[in-house]
Design a protein around this motif. Sequence first.
Motif, mmCIF file in Angstrom:
data_model
loop_
_atom_site.group_PDB
_atom_site.id
_atom_site.type_symbol
_atom_site.label_atom_id
_atom_site.label_comp_id
_atom_site.label_asym_id
_atom_site.label_seq_id
_atom_site.Cartn_x
_atom_site.Cartn_y
_atom_site.Cartn_z
ATOM 1 N N LEU A 61 37.883 80.478 63.127
ATOM 2 C CA LEU A 61 36.470 80.277 63.429
ATOM 3 C C LEU A 61 35.933 79.044 62.699
ATOM 4 O O LEU A 61 35.170 78.247 63.266
ATOM 5 N N ASP A 62 36.345 78.858 61.452
ATOM 6 C CA ASP A 62 35.944 77.660 60.707
ATOM 7 C C ASP A 62 36.485 76.400 61.375
ATOM 8 O O ASP A 62 35.794 75.378 61.460
ATOM 9 N N GLU A 63 37.728 76.473 61.850
ATOM 10 C CA GLU A 63 38.320 75.306 62.530
ATOM 11 C C GLU A 63 37.568 74.979 63.817
ATOM 12 O O GLU A 63 37.351 73.803 64.141
ATOM 13 N N ILE A 64 37.180 76.000 64.561
ATOM 14 C CA ILE A 64 36.425 75.784 65.795
ATOM 15 C C ILE A 64 35.097 75.103 65.494
ATOM 16 O O ILE A 64 34.682 74.164 66.180
ATOM 17 N N LEU B 21 31.692 92.363 56.599
ATOM 18 C CA LEU B 21 30.716 91.571 57.337
ATOM 19 C C LEU B 21 30.786 90.085 57.012
ATOM 20 O O LEU B 21 30.819 89.236 57.913
ATOM 21 N N ASP B 22 30.768 89.746 55.741
ATOM 22 C CA ASP B 22 30.613 88.349 55.348
ATOM 23 C C ASP B 22 31.764 87.461 55.820
ATOM 24 O O ASP B 22 31.578 86.259 56.025
ATOM 25 N N ARG B 23 32.948 88.027 56.003
ATOM 26 C CA ARG B 23 34.098 87.222 56.421
ATOM 27 C C ARG B 23 33.953 86.722 57.855
ATOM 28 O O ARG B 23 34.591 85.745 58.235
ATOM 29 N N HIS B 24 33.140 87.390 58.667
ATOM 30 C CA HIS B 24 33.152 87.113 60.099
ATOM 31 C C HIS B 24 31.894 86.417 60.615
ATOM 32 O O HIS B 24 31.786 86.171 61.817
ATOM 33 N N SER B 25 30.957 86.089 59.749
ATOM 34 C CA SER B 25 29.715 85.472 60.215
ATOM 35 C C SER B 25 29.628 84.011 59.796
ATOM 36 O O SER B 25 30.096 83.636 58.718
ATOM 37 N N LEU B 26 29.006 83.220 60.649
ATOM 38 C CA LEU B 26 28.726 81.819 60.323
ATOM 39 C C LEU B 26 27.245 81.575 60.095
ATOM 40 O O LEU B 26 26.806 80.426 60.060
ATOM 41 N N ILE B 27 26.475 82.632 59.900
ATOM 42 C CA ILE B 27 25.031 82.436 59.841
ATOM 43 C C ILE B 27 24.620 81.535 58.681
ATOM 44 O O ILE B 27 23.660 80.771 58.776
ATOM 45 N N GLY B 28 25.362 81.579 57.572
ATOM 46 C CA GLY B 28 25.044 80.705 56.449
ATOM 47 C C GLY B 28 25.201 79.229 56.784
ATOM 48 O O GLY B 28 24.513 78.372 56.202
#
Length: 348
Positions: free
Chosen positions: A157-160, A184-191
């Motif tokens: 997800l980070d690479e995308i 939860l925190d591992r899977h969100s990009l809200i930050g």
Amino acid sequence: MEYLHGGDVYAHPGALDFSANLSPLGMPAGVRQAAARSLEACDRYPDPFYRQLRAALAEREGIPETHLLCGAGAADLIYRFVGALRPGCALVTAPVFLEYEAALAACGCRVKRHLLLREEGFEITPRILEEITPEVGLVILVNPNNPIGLCIPPGLLDEIARRCRQTGAWLLLDECFFEFLSDLDRHSLIGLTRQWGGLVVLRAFTKAYGMAGLRLGWCACGEEEMLRRMAAQGQPWPVSTPAQAAGLAALQEEAYLERLRSLIRQEAPRMAAQLRQMGFWVAEPQANYVFWEDPLGRPLAQLLEQKGILIRSCGNFHGLGAQHFRAAVRMPQENRRLLAALNRIVER
């Protein structure tokens, strides 16, 4: 008019509904009470800027209030965003939630489909990076995916996200099933919305809080001009007074969410294991629903409907066929009823 989604219980009164992925615990009592009390204020227009709700969301997520926009469910925000961006070409996975392609078609956007492969377990893999090319103005991802129920590996997800920044593509990340996840925190990009204006993260109160009928969704984006354009895409009172009150109350329901996650952690693997014992291929469930494939291609949805049970036939998703099905995780006794009915069909 053809109804394309799950949850059409009005056509099947009295049926046990596994076709819509809603909390099996129902709407929290505090949320229901807050919505009922708000009716006293419904003789005037709702707050067009939903100030209290937006402030509470901003505090919980640690992002500025000016980076938030609410709407009448996630679907409302999907159409607002696509209408505001009007991309020439968008990349979506196949399968994916049907409203994305519908919204893109409505604005004349060309759609590229990244096909999720059965031999890869319908997982999103690094293959998708090759398809994020300069011609793509928008990439749409759902995490966990609907209808498969799998999360995108956090590193990928980070690479995308990096690839989208490199090519100048917007990334719309749908996290509407986020609350069901354990880590939860591992899977969100809200930050990341605080640093990158080309990212929109979509959430909703619909699934985890059982608020489908109240219609309340929200999104975060660091590009405030985009949020203004999205707001202008629809009517000026996007969130009703009861929905605002219910959303504000829902944000206090931490104990409810923990009870919900505990139930899903117990029931989803149990359902998947029993479906495998019946001979189905089953995706490893990471959200509140289970996706499977029947190698014999039986009309399971129709057969179960005759028994008063609704599941989601996935044949109208791009990349899937009549052999694919999805069922929500409900209460243990209800799940047992579904599995027993399926087992009788298989044995027959």
